[in-house]
Scaffold this motif. Structure first.
Motif, mmCIF file in Angstrom:
data_model
loop_
_atom_site.group_PDB
_atom_site.id
_atom_site.type_symbol
_atom_site.label_atom_id
_atom_site.label_comp_id
_atom_site.label_asym_id
_atom_site.label_seq_id
_atom_site.Cartn_x
_atom_site.Cartn_y
_atom_site.Cartn_z
ATOM 1 N N PRO A 53 103.987 47.579 -23.587
ATOM 2 C CA PRO A 53 104.553 48.626 -22.720
ATOM 3 C C PRO A 53 105.830 48.189 -22.003
ATOM 4 N N GLU A 54 105.913 46.924 -21.604
ATOM 5 C CA GLU A 54 107.124 46.427 -20.949
ATOM 6 C C GLU A 54 108.306 46.489 -21.899
ATOM 7 N N VAL A 55 108.085 46.088 -23.133
ATOM 8 C CA VAL A 55 109.156 46.111 -24.136
ATOM 9 C C VAL A 55 109.575 47.544 -24.454
ATOM 10 N N THR A 56 108.609 48.444 -24.589
ATOM 11 C CA THR A 56 108.919 49.842 -24.872
ATOM 12 C C THR A 56 109.781 50.450 -23.766
ATOM 13 N N GLU A 57 109.443 50.150 -22.517
ATOM 14 C CA GLU A 57 110.236 50.658 -21.394
ATOM 15 C C GLU A 57 111.637 50.055 -21.401
ATOM 16 N N LEU A 58 111.740 48.783 -21.737
ATOM 17 C CA LEU A 58 113.050 48.136 -21.809
ATOM 18 C C LEU A 58 113.930 48.785 -22.867
ATOM 19 N N ILE A 59 113.361 49.055 -24.050
ATOM 20 C CA ILE A 59 114.100 49.708 -25.118
ATOM 21 C C ILE A 59 114.499 51.119 -24.701
ATOM 22 N N LYS A 60 113.601 51.826 -24.046
ATOM 23 C CA LYS A 60 113.900 53.182 -23.582
ATOM 24 C C LYS A 60 115.095 53.180 -22.643
ATOM 25 N N GLN A 61 115.119 52.271 -21.676
ATOM 26 C CA GLN A 61 116.230 52.212 -20.733
ATOM 27 C C GLN A 61 117.534 51.843 -21.429
ATOM 28 N N GLN A 62 117.457 50.992 -22.451
ATOM 29 C CA GLN A 62 118.663 50.628 -23.192
ATOM 30 C C GLN A 62 119.215 51.822 -23.957
ATOM 31 N N ARG A 63 118.314 52.616 -24.548
ATOM 32 C CA ARG A 63 118.755 53.794 -25.286
ATOM 33 C C ARG A 63 119.420 54.813 -24.341
ATOM 34 N N LEU A 64 118.818 55.047 -23.193
ATOM 35 C CA LEU A 64 119.391 55.991 -22.238
ATOM 36 C C LEU A 64 120.733 55.487 -21.708
ATOM 37 N N HIS A 65 120.830 54.190 -21.513
ATOM 38 C CA HIS A 65 122.100 53.613 -21.073
ATOM 39 C C HIS A 65 123.195 53.862 -22.115
ATOM 40 N N ARG A 66 122.845 53.734 -23.388
ATOM 41 C CA ARG A 66 123.831 53.992 -24.441
ATOM 42 C C ARG A 66 124.231 55.460 -24.483
#
Length: 241
Positions: A53-66
């Motif tokens: 779950p921590e990794v999934t949230e990290l990827i989600k935030q990276q996608r939104l940042h892009r």
């Protein structure tokens, strides 16, 4: 988590995370021998489930940042590619998509106030991909172009309206479809997310297991010892004067 955030901000995930641990140093034993048998052990399975779950949230935030940085898309007609472009980006509060025509294929960010149109995220009904997109169903060359279909996605809003995209490459396609799904509270299912998740989870597990070298991880918890015959060794605070 700081190291992983830096990894995601500079790229999609790097394939060789061991290089970040100190030049030629390679973790051994538990961290190096995470083979299929290791992955089946209960402690490692539980560790993976905690990290995921921590990794999934990290990827989600990276996608939104892009998405907030935005992307320049080429306008494509049913007949041929045109040298016209448009730009789309997400607002910093993740509530509005700003988009509009631009003069050329810009590599930098376009300010929000320079983009003429906007679409509220709350108005988005669905995200379609590939041949299901409205602009891929139209008659013409695009319908027959498999390469273009694999990069196509559409945002449906209102009743029949849609905002149609053709990503410049597969990477941007994954970034945008992941980001839009994240905005809608849906699962990110792109090949890029699967690859990023596996790499980050594996890297985090290796980092956490570095301190466990030469220690065998048991498959079951140790047995609970028997209760003592007497508890006289416990200090009785009620006897204080």
């Amino acid at each position: 988590m700081v190291e992983r955030e830096q990894t995601m901000q500079t790229t999609s995930v790097q394939p060789n995370p061991e290089e970040r641990l100190g030049g030629g140093h390679r973790p051994s034993l538990k961290s190096e021998r995470m083979n299929s048998d290791d992955h089946q052990s209960r402690p490692l399975t539980e560790l993976r489930e905690r990290i995921q779950p921590e990794v999934t949230e990290l990827i989600k935030q990276q996608r939104l940042h892009r998405l907030c940085e935005g992307t320049c898309f080429r306008k494509i007609s049913a007949r041929r590619r045109q040298d016209k472009f448009w730009y789309c980006r997400l607002s910093p509060n993740h509530k509005v998509l700003h988009y509009g025509d631009v003069d050329e294929n810009t590599q930098g960010q376009i300010p929000h106030d320079s983009l003429q149109e906007k679409l509220n995220v709350s108005d988005i009904k669905a995200v379609l991909t590939g041949k299901d997109c409205p602009h891929m169903k139209e008659k013409g060359a695009l319908k027959q172009n498999k390469e273009v279909q694999e990069l196509a996605f559409s945002i449906l809003y209102e009743s029949e309206a849609s905002l149609n995209f053709v990503a410049p490459d597969k990477h941007e396609y994954c970034i945008w479809t992941d980001g839009l799904n994240a905005l809608l509270g849906k699962e990110m299912t792109s090949d890029l997310t699967k690859s990023d998740t596996e790499t980050l989870v594996s890297m985090e597990m290796k980092l956490r297991l570095l301190d466990l070298e030469n220690i065998q991880i048991p498959d079951a918890p140790p047995p609970v010892p028997k209760e003592p015959s007497t508890y006289d060794f416990v200090y009785d605070y009620s006897q204080q004067t």
